[in-house]
Scaffold this motif. Structure first.
Motif, mmCIF file in Angstrom:
data_model
loop_
_atom_site.group_PDB
_atom_site.id
_atom_site.type_symbol
_atom_site.label_atom_id
_atom_site.label_comp_id
_atom_site.label_asym_id
_atom_site.label_seq_id
_atom_site.Cartn_x
_atom_site.Cartn_y
_atom_site.Cartn_z
ATOM 1 N N ARG A 63 0.834 -1.207 0.000
ATOM 2 C CA ARG A 63 0.000 0.000 0.000
ATOM 3 C C ARG A 63 0.863 1.248 0.000
ATOM 4 N N LEU A 64 1.917 1.206 0.757
ATOM 5 C CA LEU A 64 2.827 2.347 0.816
ATOM 6 C C LEU A 64 3.449 2.602 -0.550
ATOM 7 N N LYS A 65 3.805 1.545 -1.231
ATOM 8 C CA LYS A 65 4.403 1.689 -2.564
ATOM 9 C C LYS A 65 3.406 2.339 -3.523
ATOM 10 N N LYS A 66 2.129 1.917 -3.452
ATOM 11 C CA LYS A 66 1.098 2.505 -4.320
ATOM 12 C C LYS A 66 0.906 3.985 -4.022
ATOM 13 N N LYS A 67 0.883 4.334 -2.725
ATOM 14 C CA LYS A 67 0.723 5.729 -2.349
ATOM 15 C C LYS A 67 1.880 6.564 -2.863
ATOM 16 N N LEU A 68 3.079 6.039 -2.767
ATOM 17 C CA LEU A 68 4.247 6.757 -3.278
ATOM 18 C C LEU A 68 4.159 6.949 -4.793
ATOM 19 N N GLU A 69 3.691 5.934 -5.497
ATOM 20 C CA GLU A 69 3.550 6.047 -6.946
ATOM 21 C C GLU A 69 2.510 7.107 -7.310
ATOM 22 N N ASN A 70 1.384 7.120 -6.582
ATOM 23 C CA ASN A 70 0.350 8.127 -6.833
ATOM 24 C C ASN A 70 0.889 9.535 -6.577
ATOM 25 N N LEU A 71 1.617 9.691 -5.495
ATOM 26 C CA LEU A 71 2.205 10.977 -5.175
ATOM 27 C C LEU A 71 3.187 11.408 -6.258
ATOM 28 N N GLU A 72 3.984 10.481 -6.725
ATOM 29 C CA GLU A 72 4.965 10.773 -7.770
ATOM 30 C C GLU A 72 4.281 11.222 -9.058
ATOM 31 N N SER A 73 3.206 10.544 -9.457
ATOM 32 C CA SER A 73 2.506 10.929 -10.689
ATOM 33 C C SER A 73 1.822 12.287 -10.517
ATOM 34 N N HIS A 74 1.298 12.561 -9.321
ATOM 35 C CA HIS A 74 0.680 13.856 -9.046
ATOM 36 C C HIS A 74 1.719 14.969 -9.152
ATOM 37 N N LEU A 75 2.899 14.738 -8.583
ATOM 38 C CA LEU A 75 3.970 15.734 -8.664
ATOM 39 C C LEU A 75 4.421 15.949 -10.104
ATOM 40 N N ASP A 76 4.483 14.858 -10.872
ATOM 41 C CA ASP A 76 4.863 14.994 -12.280
ATOM 42 C C ASP A 76 3.871 15.878 -13.028
ATOM 43 N N THR A 77 2.571 15.686 -12.756
ATOM 44 C CA THR A 77 1.538 16.498 -13.406
ATOM 45 C C THR A 77 1.700 17.964 -13.024
ATOM 46 N N LYS A 78 1.913 18.230 -11.746
ATOM 47 C CA LYS A 78 2.097 19.612 -11.289
ATOM 48 C C LYS A 78 3.323 20.241 -11.948
ATOM 49 N N LEU A 79 4.418 19.504 -12.018
ATOM 50 C CA LEU A 79 5.639 20.027 -12.639
ATOM 51 C C LEU A 79 5.422 20.338 -14.123
ATOM 52 N N GLU A 80 4.677 19.485 -14.817
ATOM 53 C CA GLU A 80 4.378 19.749 -16.227
ATOM 54 C C GLU A 80 3.580 21.043 -16.381
#
Length: 171
Positions: free
Chosen positions: A59-76
């Motif tokens: 679950r922690l790994k999934k949360k980290l992946e979601n956070l990473e994709s959210h940050l990528d979207t914000k950076l774009e």
């Protein structure tokens, strides 16, 4: 022979749940029981290793992946906006050709203070007009100027002019 002293013990923070085990291990160490000490440490670490929850790590790994994709979207999004601003600056839409108002915006223009009557100066000095008159009559000219300067919000001294019946600012 002063070099033969044992170094002082170091203080470390230990989680509350581990305090009894650390005390027992410390006692074994002080008594010189090396083998029981090492066995106690091994037993203590094995308890921690056996309590790792593999389900929660997924679950922690999934949360980290979601956070990473959210940050990528914000950076774009931020990158696209910066590109738009850069193009606008390059095209000359944003130029800094406006004249400045003042070289030092924090300097306020000097205001020429006008003479004031009893009521007006009393209000400025935050006193009643009766106490203003009493202070003027009971103090010397220099004392009144000093007193008014201490009460004035801009630290301006005031002097009474008998001829026109007004208080004039003293520079």
């Amino acid at each position: 022979m002063a070099d033969d002293k044992t170094p002082p013990s170091e203080m470390i923070r230990v989680p509350t749940a581990l305090i009894p085990a650390v005390r027992q291990l410390s006692k074994l160490h002080r008594e010189g029981h090396t083998i029981p000490l090492l066995q106690g440490l091994e037993e203590l670490t094995s308890k921690f290793d056996s309590k790792i929850d593999i389900k929660n790590s997924g679950r922690l790994k999934k949360k980290l992946e979601n956070l990473e994709s959210h940050l990528d979207t914000k950076l774009e999004t931020i990158t696209k906006k910066l590109e738009l601003i850069e193009r606008a600056i390059a095209d000359g839409r944003y130029s800094n050709t406006r004249p400045r108002r003042q070289a030092h915006p924090y300097q306020q223009p000097q205001v020429e203070l006008q003479p004031r009557n009893n009521e007006s100066l009393a209000q400025r000095l935050a006193v009643s007009h009766q106490s203003l008159i009493a202070e003027r009559e009971n103090k010397s000219v220099k004392e009144f100027i000093s007193w008014s300067r201490n009460r004035d919000p801009m630290s301006v001294g005031w002097e009474w002019n008998v001829k026109d019946g007004l208080y004039h600012p003293v520079k």
